[in-house]
Motif scaffolding. Structure first.
Motif, mmCIF file in Angstrom:
data_model
loop_
_atom_site.group_PDB
_atom_site.id
_atom_site.type_symbol
_atom_site.label_atom_id
_atom_site.label_comp_id
_atom_site.label_asym_id
_atom_site.label_seq_id
_atom_site.Cartn_x
_atom_site.Cartn_y
_atom_site.Cartn_z
ATOM 1 N N ILE A 199 50.052 40.223 46.310
ATOM 2 C CA ILE A 199 49.052 39.209 45.962
ATOM 3 C C ILE A 199 47.711 39.521 46.625
ATOM 4 C CG2 ILE A 199 48.444 36.775 46.289
ATOM 5 C CD1 ILE A 199 51.409 36.130 45.835
ATOM 6 N N LEU A 200 47.746 39.932 47.884
ATOM 7 C CA LEU A 200 46.516 40.282 48.584
ATOM 8 C C LEU A 200 45.825 41.482 47.930
ATOM 9 C CD1 LEU A 200 44.803 39.473 51.040
ATOM 10 C CD2 LEU A 200 46.103 41.143 52.365
ATOM 11 N N GLY A 201 46.612 42.458 47.500
ATOM 12 C CA GLY A 201 46.039 43.617 46.813
ATOM 13 C C GLY A 201 45.372 43.235 45.510
ATOM 14 N N PHE A 202 46.033 42.386 44.710
ATOM 15 C CA PHE A 202 45.427 41.938 43.457
ATOM 16 C C PHE A 202 44.212 41.051 43.718
ATOM 17 C CE2 PHE A 202 49.560 43.001 41.383
ATOM 18 C CZ PHE A 202 49.034 43.916 40.486
ATOM 19 N N ALA A 203 44.225 40.293 44.799
ATOM 20 C CA ALA A 203 43.066 39.470 45.140
ATOM 21 C C ALA A 203 41.863 40.363 45.453
ATOM 22 C CB ALA A 203 43.391 38.566 46.334
ATOM 23 N N PHE A 204 42.086 41.444 46.194
ATOM 24 C CA PHE A 204 40.980 42.361 46.484
ATOM 25 C C PHE A 204 40.434 42.979 45.203
ATOM 26 C CE2 PHE A 204 41.855 42.384 51.016
ATOM 27 C CZ PHE A 204 40.619 42.694 51.551
ATOM 28 N N ILE A 205 41.294 43.255 44.249
ATOM 29 C CA ILE A 205 40.845 43.922 43.030
ATOM 30 C C ILE A 205 40.171 42.954 42.065
ATOM 31 C CG2 ILE A 205 41.625 45.172 40.976
ATOM 32 C CD1 ILE A 205 43.831 46.401 42.725
ATOM 33 N N GLY A 248 35.354 35.828 43.720
ATOM 34 C CA GLY A 248 34.864 34.945 44.757
ATOM 35 C C GLY A 248 35.077 35.455 46.173
ATOM 36 N N LEU A 249 35.687 36.603 46.315
ATOM 37 C CA LEU A 249 35.941 37.186 47.629
ATOM 38 C C LEU A 249 34.647 37.836 48.122
ATOM 39 C CD1 LEU A 249 38.288 37.626 49.629
ATOM 40 C CD2 LEU A 249 38.698 39.810 48.530
ATOM 41 N N ASN A 250 33.909 37.095 48.930
ATOM 42 C CA ASN A 250 32.592 37.550 49.364
ATOM 43 C C ASN A 250 32.695 38.366 50.645
ATOM 44 O OD1 ASN A 250 31.258 36.319 47.238
ATOM 45 N ND2 ASN A 250 31.161 34.367 48.305
ATOM 46 N N LEU A 251 32.958 39.635 50.487
ATOM 47 C CA LEU A 251 32.968 40.569 51.605
ATOM 48 C C LEU A 251 31.826 41.557 51.398
ATOM 49 C CD1 LEU A 251 36.777 41.330 51.821
ATOM 50 C CD2 LEU A 251 35.474 39.807 53.278
ATOM 51 N N ASN A 252 31.335 42.089 52.467
ATOM 52 C CA ASN A 252 30.241 43.049 52.374
ATOM 53 C C ASN A 252 30.810 44.462 52.156
ATOM 54 O OD1 ASN A 252 27.681 44.003 52.318
ATOM 55 N ND2 ASN A 252 27.353 43.907 54.540
ATOM 56 N N ILE A 253 31.565 44.595 51.063
ATOM 57 C CA ILE A 253 32.209 45.862 50.698
ATOM 58 C C ILE A 253 31.831 46.167 49.256
ATOM 59 C CG2 ILE A 253 34.418 47.045 50.400
ATOM 60 C CD1 ILE A 253 35.642 45.106 52.375
ATOM 61 N N PRO A 254 31.486 47.420 48.932
ATOM 62 C CA PRO A 254 31.192 47.737 47.528
ATOM 63 C C PRO A 254 32.430 47.529 46.646
ATOM 64 C CG PRO A 254 30.987 49.690 48.929
ATOM 65 C CD PRO A 254 31.318 48.551 49.811
ATOM 66 N N LYS A 307 36.627 47.623 47.373
ATOM 67 C CA LYS A 307 37.614 46.552 47.162
ATOM 68 C C LYS A 307 38.781 47.049 46.317
ATOM 69 C CE LYS A 307 34.436 42.661 47.454
ATOM 70 N NZ LYS A 307 33.888 41.519 46.720
ATOM 71 N N ILE A 308 38.471 47.845 45.299
ATOM 72 C CA ILE A 308 39.534 48.391 44.448
ATOM 73 C C ILE A 308 40.412 49.340 45.260
ATOM 74 C CG2 ILE A 308 40.002 49.893 42.472
ATOM 75 C CD1 ILE A 308 37.538 48.645 41.131
ATOM 76 N N ALA A 309 39.816 50.168 46.103
ATOM 77 C CA ALA A 309 40.589 51.115 46.921
ATOM 78 C C ALA A 309 41.495 50.367 47.900
ATOM 79 C CB ALA A 309 39.647 52.049 47.678
ATOM 80 N N ILE A 310 40.978 49.325 48.539
ATOM 81 C CA ILE A 310 41.794 48.544 49.472
ATOM 82 C C ILE A 310 42.930 47.854 48.728
ATOM 83 C CG2 ILE A 310 41.773 46.535 51.008
ATOM 84 C CD1 ILE A 310 38.910 47.358 51.789
ATOM 85 N N GLY A 311 42.636 47.302 47.552
ATOM 86 C CA GLY A 311 43.665 46.634 46.757
ATOM 87 C C GLY A 311 44.776 47.581 46.343
ATOM 88 N N ILE A 312 44.419 48.767 45.887
ATOM 89 C CA ILE A 312 45.434 49.754 45.485
ATOM 90 C C ILE A 312 46.258 50.181 46.696
ATOM 91 C CG2 ILE A 312 45.728 52.124 44.647
ATOM 92 C CD1 ILE A 312 43.352 51.576 42.759
ATOM 93 N N PHE A 313 45.588 50.389 47.830
ATOM 94 C CA PHE A 313 46.311 50.761 49.045
ATOM 95 C C PHE A 313 47.322 49.675 49.432
ATOM 96 C CE2 PHE A 313 46.693 50.324 53.662
ATOM 97 C CZ PHE A 313 47.293 51.540 53.957
ATOM 98 N N LEU A 314 46.923 48.406 49.369
ATOM 99 C CA LEU A 314 47.831 47.319 49.738
ATOM 100 C C LEU A 314 49.028 47.235 48.797
ATOM 101 C CD1 LEU A 314 45.291 44.542 50.734
ATOM 102 C CD2 LEU A 314 46.941 45.662 52.238
ATOM 103 N N ILE A 315 48.806 47.446 47.507
ATOM 104 C CA ILE A 315 49.906 47.394 46.539
ATOM 105 C C ILE A 315 50.868 48.552 46.769
ATOM 106 C CG2 ILE A 315 50.463 47.564 44.086
ATOM 107 C CD1 ILE A 315 47.793 46.017 43.597
#
Length: 72
Positions: A30-36, A40-46, A50-58
């Motif tokens: 769920i956290l990985g899909f949320a990053f992707i 509304g996830l306002n992080l200072n990340i391009p 966010k897609i790379a972090i989401g794929i890594f978490l999944i």
């Protein structure tokens, strides 16, 4: 090989750890899909970050699930 005896009778500690492992698997997916997908996830990340972090978490979630199935 996966251990398909995962549903045999286990001690309360083993049963708790199995349930905790499954809950953590769902949490990481769920956290990985949320990053992707969550805009509304306002992080200072391009966006690509966010897609790379989401794929890594999944992927990490599935690795944890496989290791959970291999334990005795």
């Amino acid at each position: 090989m996966l251990n398909f005896d995962i549903f045999k009778q286990k001690s309360p500690k083993q049963r708790f750890l199995l349930i905790l492992g499954l809950v953590m698997f769902v949490f990481y997916v769920i956290l990985g899909f949320a990053f992707i997908f969550w805009k509304g996830l306002n992080l200072n990340i391009p966006h690509w970050g966010k897609i790379a972090i989401g794929i890594f978490l999944i992927i990490y979630a599935f690795i944890r699930l496989l290791s959970l199935g291999r334990r005795d």
